[in-house]
Scaffold this active site. Structure first.
Site, PDB file in Angstrom:
ATOM      1  N   ARG A   8     -10.840   3.493  10.536  1.00 43.71           N
ATOM      2  CA  ARG A   8     -10.609   2.134  11.038  1.00 43.71           C
ATOM      3  C   ARG A   8     -11.806   1.651  11.855  1.00 43.71           C
ATOM      4  NH1 ARG A   8      -4.887   2.018  11.315  1.00 43.71           N
ATOM      5  NH2 ARG A   8      -3.913   0.139  12.127  1.00 43.71           N
ATOM      6  N   ARG A  35      12.547  -7.957  11.699  1.00 47.28           N
ATOM      7  CA  ARG A  35      11.704  -7.347  12.734  1.00 47.28           C
ATOM      8  C   ARG A  35      10.810  -8.427  13.334  1.00 47.28           C
ATOM      9  NH1 ARG A  35       8.431  -2.211  10.655  1.00 47.28           N
ATOM     10  NH2 ARG A  35       6.909  -3.858  10.888  1.00 47.28           N
ATOM     11  N   ARG A  83      11.780  -9.579   4.437  1.00 54.37           N
ATOM     12  CA  ARG A  83      12.225  -8.214   4.691  1.00 54.37           C
ATOM     13  C   ARG A  83      13.333  -8.199   5.754  1.00 54.37           C
ATOM     14  NH1 ARG A  83       7.691  -3.685   5.626  1.00 54.37           N
ATOM     15  NH2 ARG A  83       7.427  -4.650   7.650  1.00 54.37           N
ATOM     16  N   ARG A  87      -1.186 -10.507  12.623  1.00 56.76           N
ATOM     17  CA  ARG A  87      -1.438  -9.138  12.125  1.00 56.76           C
ATOM     18  C   ARG A  87      -2.519  -9.151  11.035  1.00 56.76           C
ATOM     19  NH1 ARG A  87       4.188  -7.226  10.069  1.00 56.76           N
ATOM     20  NH2 ARG A  87       3.187  -5.230   9.667  1.00 56.76           N
ATOM     21  N   LYS A 116       0.809  -1.227   0.000  1.00 56.44           N
ATOM     22  CA  LYS A 116       0.000   0.000   0.000  1.00 56.44           C
ATOM     23  C   LYS A 116       0.844   1.280   0.000  1.00 56.44           C
ATOM     24  CE  LYS A 116      -2.171  -0.203   3.607  1.00 56.44           C
ATOM     25  NZ  LYS A 116      -2.395   0.444   4.859  1.00 56.44           N
TER      26      LYS A 116
HETATM   27  P1  AMP Z   1      -0.728   1.517  11.656  1.00 51.96           P
HETATM   28  O1  AMP Z   1       0.658   1.914  11.295  1.00 51.96           O
HETATM   29  O2  AMP Z   1      -1.776   2.026  10.698  1.00 51.96           O
HETATM   30  O3  AMP Z   1      -0.899   0.052  11.936  1.00 51.96           O
HETATM   31  O4  AMP Z   1      -1.045   2.276  13.047  1.00 51.96           O
HETATM   32  C1  AMP Z   1      -0.257   2.064  14.208  1.00 51.96           C
HETATM   33  C2  AMP Z   1      -1.098   2.315  15.448  1.00 51.96           C
HETATM   34  O5  AMP Z   1      -1.577   3.673  15.464  1.00 51.96           O
HETATM   35  C3  AMP Z   1      -2.352   1.473  15.568  1.00 51.96           C
HETATM   36  O6  AMP Z   1      -2.090   0.203  16.116  1.00 51.96           O
HETATM   37  C4  AMP Z   1      -3.221   2.324  16.477  1.00 51.96           C
HETATM   38  O7  AMP Z   1      -2.801   2.231  17.825  1.00 51.96           O
HETATM   39  C5  AMP Z   1      -2.892   3.722  16.006  1.00 51.96           C
HETATM   40  N1  AMP Z   1      -3.816   4.141  14.913  1.00 51.96           N
HETATM   41  C6  AMP Z   1      -3.474   4.421  13.612  1.00 51.96           C
HETATM   42  N2  AMP Z   1      -4.556   4.772  12.905  1.00 51.96           N
HETATM   43  C7  AMP Z   1      -5.612   4.712  13.753  1.00 51.96           C
HETATM   44  C8  AMP Z   1      -7.014   4.936  13.612  1.00 51.96           C
HETATM   45  N3  AMP Z   1      -7.560   5.303  12.440  1.00 51.96           N
HETATM   46  N4  AMP Z   1      -7.796   4.773  14.714  1.00 51.96           N
HETATM   47  C9  AMP Z   1      -7.275   4.424  15.897  1.00 51.96           C
HETATM   48  N5  AMP Z   1      -5.967   4.179  16.102  1.00 51.96           N
HETATM   49  C10 AMP Z   1      -5.138   4.317  15.047  1.00 51.96           C
END
Ligand code: AMP
Length: 221
Positions: free
Chosen positions: A88, A155, A122, A166, A13
């Site tokens: 989300r 990682r 990776r 995940r 993405k």
């Molecule tokens: P990501 O890199 O998109 O997986 O985001 C990392 C972390 O940021 C997530 O596990 C959440 O704790 C927080 N986060 C990111 N986007 C959101 C969202 N739209 N709503 C709530 N928490 C978010």
């Protein structure tokens, strides 16, 4: 061009978002990146969101919605944006309909074996953070960073058993969001099993077809 990109970890993405961002001059806005950056800077917001992120919890809707709303008011968003990681939850999706209704949602999909191969291959430099892939972007010397000579590591997140977890979390979180946009006729599913040089043109041609000006608006009527 108000876009939302949805896709599991490892679907590519970020790469597609970068290509679209360059092609159309619209910013790629990832809420995860915003939060990680704030946490790194140690800002008030950063301290707050870090508590949720460290526990693997979602940041509360009110806070995320406010941050995205403000970000989308910045001047670089005047021609549109690519949102990544937001919405989300359904309250986030409903709020977004009010302040910046997305024109199109691209839902990237890839087979699980493809995702596992991409992520488990990776390697990250423990010293400078440079990213490699054992097959698709290997370092000159195996296990050693080209840029700084640091050791390349896997990682924790990229181990197959963690990847499967995940992916499970991703599907739990995003299935209602995908349905939300599908019901509103604004979702396009994009297959991303191939490498980026194949998928990027596919994405750009979908956008070109969708956002082509109609003959009517071109003639100025
Ligand atoms: P990501 O890199 O998109 O997986 O985001 C990392 C972390 O940021 C997530 O596990 C959440 O704790 C927080 N986060 C990111 N986007 C959101 C969202 N739209 N709503 C709530 N928490 C978010």
């Amino acid at each position: 061009m108000k876009l939302v990109f949805i896709g599991p970890p490892g679907v590519g993405k970020g790469t597609y978002a970068q290509a679209v961002s360059e092609r159309y001059g619209i910013p790629h806005i990832s809420t995860g990146d915003i939060f990680r950056e704030e946490a790194r800077k140690g800002s008030e917001l950063g301290k707050l969101v870090k508590e949720y992120m460290d526990k693997g919890l979602l940041v509360p809707d009110d806070l995320v919605i406010e941050i995205v709303k403000r970000r989308l008011q910045e001047t670089d968003c005047r021609n549109g944006f690519i949102l990544d990681g937001f919405p989300r939850t359904l309250p986030q999706a409903l709020a977004l309909e009010e302040f910046a209704k997305p024109d199109l949602v691209l839902n990237f999909i890839a087979r699980e074996d493809v995702i596992i191969e991409r992520l488990s291959g990776r390697r990250v430099c423990a010293n400078c953070g440079a990213i490699y892939h054992v097959k698709y972007m290997p370092p000159k010397v195996p296990g050693v960073c080209d840029k700084c000579g640091g050791p390349l590591i896997i990682r924790r997140d990229d181990r197959p058993e963690v990847i499967r977890e995940r992916l499970k979390v991703f599907h739990e979180q995003f299935t209602p969001i995908i349905r939300f946009y599908e019901e509103r006729g604004r979702l396009i599913t994009v297959e991303a099993n191939e490498q980026a040089p194949v998928v990027i043109p596919r994405v750009l041609s979908i956008l070109e077809m969708r956002f082509k000006e109609s003959p009517r608006s071109q003639s100025g009527k």
